[in-house]
Design an enzyme around this catalytic site. Structure first.
Site, PDB file in Angstrom:
ATOM      1  N   CYS A   5       0.835  -1.198   0.000  1.00 42.75           N
ATOM      2  CA  CYS A   5       0.000   0.000   0.000  1.00 42.75           C
ATOM      3  C   CYS A   5       0.873   1.253   0.000  1.00 42.75           C
ATOM      4  O   CYS A   5       1.633   1.498   0.939  1.00 42.75           O
ATOM      5  CB  CYS A   5      -0.924  -0.003   1.221  1.00 42.75           C
ATOM      6  SG  CYS A   5      -2.072   1.401   1.241  1.00 42.75           S
ATOM      7  N   LEU A   6       0.741   2.024  -1.054  1.00 47.12           N
ATOM      8  CA  LEU A   6       1.491   3.267  -1.176  1.00 47.12           C
ATOM      9  C   LEU A   6       1.131   4.254  -0.072  1.00 47.12           C
ATOM     10  O   LEU A   6       1.985   4.998   0.425  1.00 47.12           O
ATOM     11  CB  LEU A   6       1.206   3.891  -2.557  1.00 47.12           C
ATOM     12  CG  LEU A   6       1.784   5.271  -2.846  1.00 47.12           C
ATOM     13  CD1 LEU A   6       3.287   5.164  -3.036  1.00 47.12           C
ATOM     14  CD2 LEU A   6       1.135   5.869  -4.100  1.00 47.12           C
TER      15      LEU A   6
END
Length: 276
Positions: free
Chosen positions: A126-127
């Site tokens: 997850c960025l």
């Protein structure tokens, strides 16, 4: 250090968005709607502040908690694989060896190209949390999505309610109308996006799947149908067991992001075959 994960532009953007939503909800819309000094205003501000605090705590937990990584000491156990031939066992072991980090991958583990390590029960990288979502922090990620969805929906309701009860003929300039409409549309879009993400992960939890496993299952199911067979996800136990495997057996702790004492080592997972 783990705190260095916060030194990320996407994380700054998330924190900025949280702060902006909290400010306009409490100090603009609740104040304009019923007033912060009233009992209704204080109650709504308190409820939203609690939701925002839970969002921030879940977010911080998701950033700081390691998802769990495969170690170099792990060796896959092929005794339970149903393979009797020694050469076949060797092939099974080699098939579980990661070509990129040269470690053996436990069941449900996958290599993350960003983290450059094999992550236990990996869901995705997850960025927005600058971290992988895996075995140890998936619950924190789920509660983050849950609380942000509820908080966003609560804020959207307040914004729209405030807009409808405002006397625009006597107290609304053109720029104020644009501000209200922009906030309402933005919050509604954010709520829809987060609600869709929440629904997706609820679906995954009740089937005991990760995002990666879901897309892998699509191809596996297609191949099974092509050969006239049926496919069942190997870790799908029952709805209740699937939920408790992620959130824990104690329902009172389901919504607390760091209540993960029910998790073990992330190397072995129960299957329906274990109960037969």
């Amino acid at each position: 250090m783990k705190w260095q994960r916060f030194l990320s532009i996407p994380i700054f953007a998330v924190l900025l968005l949280m702060g902006f939503v909290c400010y306009i909800t409490v100090f603009i819309f609740i104040e304009d709607w019923v007033g912060l000094q009233s009992s209704a205003g204080s109650l709504n501000a308190l409820i939203f502040t609690v939701l925002a605090s839970l969002c921030l705590f879940s977010f911080s937990s998701c950033v700081l908690i390691d998802p769990g990584y495969a170690t170099a000491s792990y060796i896959p156990d092929v005794e339970d694989s149903g393979v009797s031939d020694q050469e076949a066992k060797t092939n099974v072991i080699q098939s579980r060896r990661c070509d990129k980090c040269s470690t053996y991958k436990p069941p449900r583990a996958h290599h993350c190209r960003v983290c450059r390590r094999c992550v236990l029960r990996m869901d995705h990288h997850c960025l927005w949390v600058n971290n992988c979502v895996g075995y140890w922090n998936y619950k924190a990620f789920f509660t983050l999505v849950l609380y942000t969805t509820i908080g966003s929906l609560y804020s959207t309701t307040i914004v729209i309610t405030c807009a409808f009860q405002k006397d625009w003929e006597f107290g609304g300039s053109g720029s104020l109308k644009v501000f209200y409409v922009t906030c309402a549309v933005t919050m509604a879009a954010l709520t829809l996006t987060l609600g869709t993400l929440l629904g997706w992960h609820v679906y995954l939890i009740i089937r005991n799947m990760t995002t990666i496993e879901y897309y892998e299952a699509i191809r596996t199911e297609w191949l099974a149908r092509k050969s006239g067979q049926s496919y069942r996800h190997p870790y799908n136990l029952s709805v209740y067991k699937n939920i408790t495997s992620v959130l824990g057996p104690n329902m009172m702790k389901w919504l607390w992001p760091v209540a993960v004492s029910h998790l073990k080592d992330g190397l072995v997972f129960p299957t329906p075959r274990d109960n037969s």
